[in-house]
Design a protein around this motif. Structure first.
Motif, short mmCIF file in Angstrom:
data_model
loop_
_atom_site.label_atom_id
_atom_site.label_comp_id
_atom_site.label_asym_id
_atom_site.label_seq_id
_atom_site.Cartn_x
_atom_site.Cartn_y
_atom_site.Cartn_z
N SER A 41 16.12 52.20 24.83
CA SER A 41 15.45 52.10 25.88
C SER A 41 15.64 53.04 27.00
CB SER A 41 15.63 50.57 26.73
OG SER A 41 15.15 49.51 25.79
N LEU A 42 17.10 53.21 27.37
CA LEU A 42 17.53 54.27 28.24
C LEU A 42 17.14 55.58 27.65
CD1 LEU A 42 21.07 53.58 29.43
CD2 LEU A 42 18.86 53.34 30.55
N ARG A 43 17.21 55.70 26.36
CA ARG A 43 16.86 57.17 25.83
C ARG A 43 15.44 57.28 26.11
NH1 ARG A 43 17.41 57.63 19.51
NH2 ARG A 43 15.80 56.34 19.58
N ASN A 44 14.44 56.61 26.00
CA ASN A 44 13.29 56.90 26.33
C ASN A 44 12.89 57.33 27.68
OD1 ASN A 44 12.60 55.63 23.77
ND2 ASN A 44 12.05 53.78 24.45
N GLY A 45 13.69 57.07 28.76
CA GLY A 45 13.42 57.59 29.92
C GLY A 45 14.09 58.82 30.22
N PHE A 46 15.51 58.92 29.62
CA PHE A 46 16.29 60.01 29.80
C PHE A 46 15.82 61.31 29.00
CE2 PHE A 46 18.69 57.09 32.43
CZ PHE A 46 19.09 57.78 33.30
N GLU A 47 15.04 61.00 27.83
CA GLU A 47 14.66 62.19 27.19
C GLU A 47 13.69 62.88 28.03
OE1 GLU A 47 14.65 61.19 22.35
OE2 GLU A 47 12.94 60.72 23.59
N VAL A 48 12.88 62.29 28.90
CA VAL A 48 12.02 62.95 29.58
C VAL A 48 12.54 63.58 30.81
CG1 VAL A 48 9.98 62.57 31.19
CG2 VAL A 48 10.08 61.28 29.15
N VAL A 49 13.66 63.08 31.43
CA VAL A 49 14.53 63.52 32.32
C VAL A 49 15.01 64.74 31.97
CG1 VAL A 49 16.34 63.32 33.97
CG2 VAL A 49 14.83 61.40 33.64
N GLY A 50 15.47 64.94 30.70
CA GLY A 50 16.44 65.86 30.34
C GLY A 50 15.38 67.05 29.88
N SER A 51 14.27 66.95 29.47
CA SER A 51 13.31 67.89 29.07
C SER A 51 12.33 68.67 30.21
CB SER A 51 12.31 67.66 28.01
OG SER A 51 11.42 66.47 28.62
N ASP A 52 12.26 67.83 31.20
CA ASP A 52 11.26 68.03 32.22
C ASP A 52 11.97 68.36 33.65
OD1 ASP A 52 9.60 67.59 30.48
OD2 ASP A 52 8.46 65.71 31.42
N VAL A 71 10.45 58.27 36.76
CA VAL A 71 10.25 58.46 35.29
C VAL A 71 11.21 57.34 34.59
CG1 VAL A 71 11.22 59.98 33.38
CG2 VAL A 71 10.32 60.86 35.46
N ILE A 72 12.33 56.89 35.24
CA ILE A 72 13.09 55.82 34.52
C ILE A 72 12.41 54.41 34.57
CG2 ILE A 72 15.24 54.52 34.57
CD1 ILE A 72 15.37 57.56 33.56
N ALA A 73 11.96 54.24 35.79
CA ALA A 73 11.12 52.96 35.90
C ALA A 73 10.00 52.89 35.02
CB ALA A 73 10.69 52.71 37.30
N GLY A 74 9.31 53.85 34.76
CA GLY A 74 8.33 53.78 34.02
C GLY A 74 8.30 53.97 32.67
N LYS A 75 9.35 54.62 32.08
CA LYS A 75 9.52 54.98 30.55
C LYS A 75 10.58 54.07 30.09
CE LYS A 75 7.04 58.65 30.47
NZ LYS A 75 5.71 58.72 29.54
N VAL A 76 11.38 53.39 30.77
CA VAL A 76 12.55 52.55 30.15
C VAL A 76 12.32 51.19 29.98
CG1 VAL A 76 15.05 51.63 30.23
CG2 VAL A 76 14.49 54.18 30.85
N GLY A 77 12.13 50.52 28.88
CA GLY A 77 11.70 49.22 28.84
C GLY A 77 12.72 48.29 29.18
N VAL A 79 15.09 45.34 30.63
CA VAL A 79 15.78 45.04 32.09
C VAL A 79 16.11 46.31 32.44
CG1 VAL A 79 16.27 42.62 31.62
CG2 VAL A 79 17.91 44.35 31.31
N SER A 80 16.53 47.42 31.58
CA SER A 80 17.29 48.61 32.18
C SER A 80 16.21 49.49 32.93
CB SER A 80 17.77 49.41 30.76
OG SER A 80 18.65 48.49 30.16
N GLY A 81 15.08 49.49 32.67
CA GLY A 81 14.14 50.15 33.38
C GLY A 81 14.34 50.04 34.92
N PRO A 82 13.89 48.51 35.16
CA PRO A 82 14.06 48.36 36.72
C PRO A 82 15.29 48.59 37.53
CG PRO A 82 12.77 46.42 35.45
CD PRO A 82 13.39 47.60 34.35
N ILE A 83 16.27 48.24 36.59
CA ILE A 83 17.62 48.41 37.15
C ILE A 83 18.00 49.68 37.50
CG2 ILE A 83 20.30 47.96 36.85
CD1 ILE A 83 19.32 45.12 35.47
N TRP A 84 18.12 50.34 36.43
CA TRP A 84 18.31 51.98 36.62
C TRP A 84 17.58 52.89 37.55
CZ3 TRP A 84 22.24 54.90 33.62
CH2 TRP A 84 23.25 54.14 32.87
N GLY A 85 16.19 52.20 37.36
CA GLY A 85 14.96 53.02 38.20
C GLY A 85 15.59 52.51 39.67
#
Length: 219
Positions: A41-52, A71-77, A79-85
């Protein structure tokens, strides 16, 4: 300590790379007592962070962190998305329009993230979450900043990373009180917390990158 957006970029880029590279390991840890999706789940968001990252708004520290939070709130599924976002959004709000952060200001930003995580996840120290590694690490960093240093913060960041790793290891045997792991009851004591472990791994990599950047710049 964090004087320019270059430093924030360094931290974010290192964080993103570490999460992507360790996604499977984090997921396996999570699978012991959780649902096993944490790392992926985290990877889904941080891949975008790293590339963009280069295309994100760099006009201020707050603007940059706010974009990461979106990005994290929108891409990470899960409970991690809301918390890390939330962590990044609270950090962004505290950093505001500043284009650089002093040591004490950095601690304020990190404390805001911690508060956001605690409130959004309804968690506190001892609940066997990432807070059990993050809070001691920030405490360590704050103490080092208060004492002062002349090495560009290299030793301070390494000490904070080491504290995070030790704190994460100490979650073994703790009873999970939040997240999916809480539903497993006593079985949750059999493993370290995946989130806390991730904080330790991330901070170790940030410490190495920070050291390299300071040595390369002659501190």
């Amino acid at each position: 300590m964090t004087d320019t957006n270059d430093d924030v970029d360094l931290v974010l880029r290192t964080m993103a790379r570490t999460i992507v590279d360790n996604a499977e390991e984090f997921a396996q840890l999570d699978a012991v007592a959780g649902d096993g999706d944490f790392g992926f789940s985290l990877r889904n968001g941080f891949e975008v962070v790293g590339s963009d990252l280069d295309s994100f708004d760099h006009t201020s520290v707050g603007a940059l962190l706010k974009k990461v939070g979106f990005v994290i709130a929108g891409k990470v599924g899960g409970v991690s998305g809301p918390i890390w976002g939330t962590a990044f959004m609270r950090a962004a709000a505290t950093a505001g329009e500043r284009t650089s952060l002093t040591g004490p200001e950095l601690i304020e930003v990190l404390r805001a993230s911690i508060t956001g995580i605690s409130q959004r996840g309804q968690a506190e120290l001892g609940d066997k979450t990432l807070l059990d590694a993050l809070v001691p690490a920030v405490d360590s960093l704050e103490a080092s900043i208060t004492e002062g240093f002349d090495d560009g913060g290299v030793a301070a960041v390494q000490k904070a990373a080491d504290v995070a790793v030790s704190a994460a290891e100490a979650t073994l045997g703790m009873l999970a009180k939040r997240g999916r792991a809480a539903y497993t009851g006593e079985r949750s004591r059999a493993s370290v917390d995946a989130g806390a472990t991730a904080i330790g791994v991330i901070l170790q990599d940030i410490s190495a990158a920070w050291r390299d950047s300071r040595q390369g710049a002659g501190q």
